[in-house]
Design a protein around this motif. Structure first.
Motif, PDB file in Angstrom:
ATOM      1  N   CYS A   1       0.629  -0.808   0.202  1.00 41.54           N
ATOM      2  CA  CYS A   1       0.102  -0.256  -0.297  1.00 41.54           C
ATOM      3  C   CYS A   1       0.692   1.018   0.365  1.00 41.54           C
ATOM      4  CB  CYS A   1      -0.994   0.037   0.927  1.00 41.54           C
ATOM      5  SG  CYS A   1      -2.042   1.416   1.681  1.00 41.54           S
ATOM      6  N   MET A   2       0.940   1.843  -1.106  1.00 46.72           N
ATOM      7  CA  MET A   2       1.869   3.427  -1.032  1.00 46.72           C
ATOM      8  C   MET A   2       0.880   4.976  -1.156  1.00 46.72           C
ATOM      9  SD  MET A   2       4.879   2.828  -0.959  1.00 46.72           S
ATOM     10  CE  MET A   2       5.533   4.268  -1.753  1.00 46.72           C
TER      11      MET A   2
ATOM     12  N   GLU B   1     -15.620  -1.124   2.805  1.00 46.59           N
ATOM     13  CA  GLU B   1     -14.398  -1.345   1.830  1.00 46.59           C
ATOM     14  C   GLU B   1     -13.194  -0.949   1.969  1.00 46.59           C
ATOM     15  OE1 GLU B   1     -16.028  -2.054  -2.467  1.00 46.59           O
ATOM     16  OE2 GLU B   1     -18.232  -0.160  -1.911  1.00 46.59           O
ATOM     17  N   LEU B   2     -13.018  -0.152   2.881  1.00 44.75           N
ATOM     18  CA  LEU B   2     -11.450   0.083   2.659  1.00 44.75           C
ATOM     19  C   LEU B   2     -10.728  -0.324   3.388  1.00 44.75           C
ATOM     20  CD1 LEU B   2      -9.351   2.411   1.688  1.00 44.75           C
ATOM     21  CD2 LEU B   2      -9.469   3.058   4.319  1.00 44.75           C
ATOM     22  N   GLU B   3     -10.577  -1.490   4.180  1.00 44.85           N
ATOM     23  CA  GLU B   3     -10.206  -2.929   4.857  1.00 44.85           C
ATOM     24  C   GLU B   3      -9.860  -3.877   3.916  1.00 44.85           C
ATOM     25  OE1 GLU B   3     -13.000  -1.142   6.613  1.00 44.85           O
ATOM     26  OE2 GLU B   3     -12.735  -0.345   8.387  1.00 44.85           O
ATOM     27  N   ASN B   4     -10.938  -4.037   3.553  1.00 42.94           N
ATOM     28  CA  ASN B   4     -10.846  -5.826   1.998  1.00 42.94           C
ATOM     29  C   ASN B   4      -9.994  -4.973   1.028  1.00 42.94           C
ATOM     30  OD1 ASN B   4     -12.508  -6.329   4.012  1.00 42.94           O
ATOM     31  ND2 ASN B   4     -14.566  -6.068   2.664  1.00 42.94           N
TER      32      ASN B   4
ATOM     33  N   GLU C   1      -6.782   5.626  11.318  1.00 44.64           N
ATOM     34  CA  GLU C   1      -8.493   5.365  11.693  1.00 44.64           C
ATOM     35  C   GLU C   1      -8.805   3.788  11.004  1.00 44.64           C
ATOM     36  OE1 GLU C   1     -12.839   6.624  11.573  1.00 44.64           O
ATOM     37  OE2 GLU C   1     -11.186   8.682  10.899  1.00 44.64           O
ATOM     38  N   HIS C   2      -8.695   3.418  10.154  1.00 45.62           N
ATOM     39  CA  HIS C   2      -8.407   2.795   9.729  1.00 45.62           C
ATOM     40  C   HIS C   2      -7.532   1.393   9.920  1.00 45.62           C
ATOM     41  CE1 HIS C   2     -12.793   2.916   8.083  1.00 45.62           C
ATOM     42  NE2 HIS C   2     -12.667   4.071   8.254  1.00 45.62           N
ATOM     43  N   SER C   3      -6.512   1.610  10.087  1.00 44.27           N
ATOM     44  CA  SER C   3      -5.122   0.752  11.123  1.00 44.27           C
ATOM     45  C   SER C   3      -4.875   0.261   9.215  1.00 44.27           C
ATOM     46  CB  SER C   3      -5.941  -0.564  11.787  1.00 44.27           C
ATOM     47  OG  SER C   3      -5.920   0.103  12.805  1.00 44.27           O
TER      48      SER C   3
ATOM     49  N   VAL D   1     -10.731   6.796  -1.754  1.00 43.80           N
ATOM     50  CA  VAL D   1     -10.901   6.558  -0.150  1.00 43.80           C
ATOM     51  C   VAL D   1     -11.669   7.128   1.001  1.00 43.80           C
ATOM     52  CG1 VAL D   1      -9.419   6.375   1.636  1.00 43.80           C
ATOM     53  CG2 VAL D   1      -8.243   6.346  -0.514  1.00 43.80           C
ATOM     54  N   LYS D   2     -12.631   7.777   0.415  1.00 43.99           N
ATOM     55  CA  LYS D   2     -13.577   8.411   1.518  1.00 43.99           C
ATOM     56  C   LYS D   2     -14.454   8.111   1.491  1.00 43.99           C
ATOM     57  CE  LYS D   2     -12.807  13.332   2.937  1.00 43.99           C
ATOM     58  NZ  LYS D   2     -12.843  14.705   2.714  1.00 43.99           N
TER      59      LYS D   2
END
Length: 321
Positions: free
Chosen positions: A132-133, A210-213, A157-159, A202-203
């Motif tokens: 992840c860059m 879906e961000l964590e996935n 915030e989403h680790s 991303v927001k």
């Protein structure tokens, strides 16, 4: 982050690094500032995957400390091609960050230009430098625009575990990446070399869940501890190492385990404060050393002594009871 426990390990790390930037932290376990700067280095290591970060206990590896005239801790010495190129004395996190960014940026340029690669090859290498860059203005520690600051906050915030590249440090990358990915603004987030998008995208991913996935998550402390206690069939968490115990209780338990002839691995809790404190809660056992077999806590020195006296220790260590 690497650790050099003796002069040979230190010299081997420099040799294997080649032309890559190597940042060596001369530290001491009794200095609170050193522990804080280790945390800063962990963040910088994620942001600059092309560099190598090393911690070296100044008093334990005195020959190296003397060679580079280390008179206080923390001290940071920067190397390229095995040669010292810069130095920073003291716990100055913002200045350390700027020095790493400057030297790492120069490294990227020299490496790519030296190899005769064109800009697209360089950009491809950069966006694949980590799973992840994030290409942003400034660094994760010091964002230099509101959008970049919001992006960093959202990922944390989403680790989400990510590395970053400061586009303000390289105008060629800043302009070239817009064309390469057909995305005109910054910040830009990439996962496995593919563009995810900017802040608005991303927001939306965060709001939809879906961000964590989409992005790799940072390893939680609980998961890390579980992995560590299962790293070997028999794991001893102690102060020091097999070769050099650093407290009487650890020394005694080593003598008992060595007498059994059973193989075991060790972890030095003095090198990692997060593990040292976290394991106490994880296993509900407040002191060290701690002995684990097949990921399960056996106990401390007193328990091991009792097992030895009862003749049960060997079978417990083999996981038979």
């Amino acid at each position: 982050m690497e650790e050099a426990k003796n002069q040979k390990q230190f010299e081997d790390l420099l040799s294997k690094a080649g032309k890559r930037l190597v940042v060596v932290h001369f530290w001491a376990p009794w200095a609170c500032q050193c522990k804080q700067m280790n945390d800063v280095l962990m963040v910088l290591a994620k942001e600059h995957p092309g560099a190598i970060f090393v911690k070296l206990e100044a008093e334990a590896v005195a020959e190296v400390s003397e060679k580079y005239e280390i008179s206080s801790v923390p001290t940071f010495v920067f190397f390229k091609g095995g040669e010292k190129v810069d130095r920073l004395d003291g716990a100055h996190a913002p200045l350390l960050t700027k020095m790493v960014e400057k030297l790492a940026s120069c490294e990227f340029q020299a490496e790519e230009e030296g190899g005769g690669s064109d800009l697209n090859q360089r950009l491809k290498k950069l966006i694949n430098a980590a799973p992840c860059m994030l290409f942003m203005k400034g660094s994760a520690l010091e964002p230099r625009c509101g959008f970049s600051r919001q992006m960093v906050a959202l990922l944390k915030e989403h680790s989400i575990e990510f590395s970053s590249f400061d586009i303000l440090s390289d105008e060629e990358v800043r302009q070239g990446l817009k064309t390469y990915s057909n995305w005109p603004t910054y910040p830009q987030l990439y996962v496995n070399g593919e563009l995810v998008g900017g802040l608005d995208i991303v927001k939306e991913l965060a709001e939809s869940g879906e961000l964590e996935n989409t992005c790799p998550k940072a390893v939680t402390l609980e998961h890390r501890l579980k992995t560590l206690v299962n790293r070997g069939l028999v794991m001893l968490f102690m102060k020091g190492s097999k070769e050099a115990a650093r407290c009487g209780f650890s020394r005694q338990i080593l003598e008992i385990l060595n007498g059994t002839g059973v193989d075991y691995d060790t972890f030095d809790i003095l090198q990692d404060e997060e593990v040292r404190q976290g394991l106490k809660s994880y296993s509900n056992w407040p002191t060290y050393p701690q002995l684990y077999v097949k990921g399960e806590l056996i106990g401390g020195l007193d328990i091991v002594k009792e097992l030895k006296e009862s003749g049960e220790l060997a079978s417990v260590l083999k996981g038979e009871s």
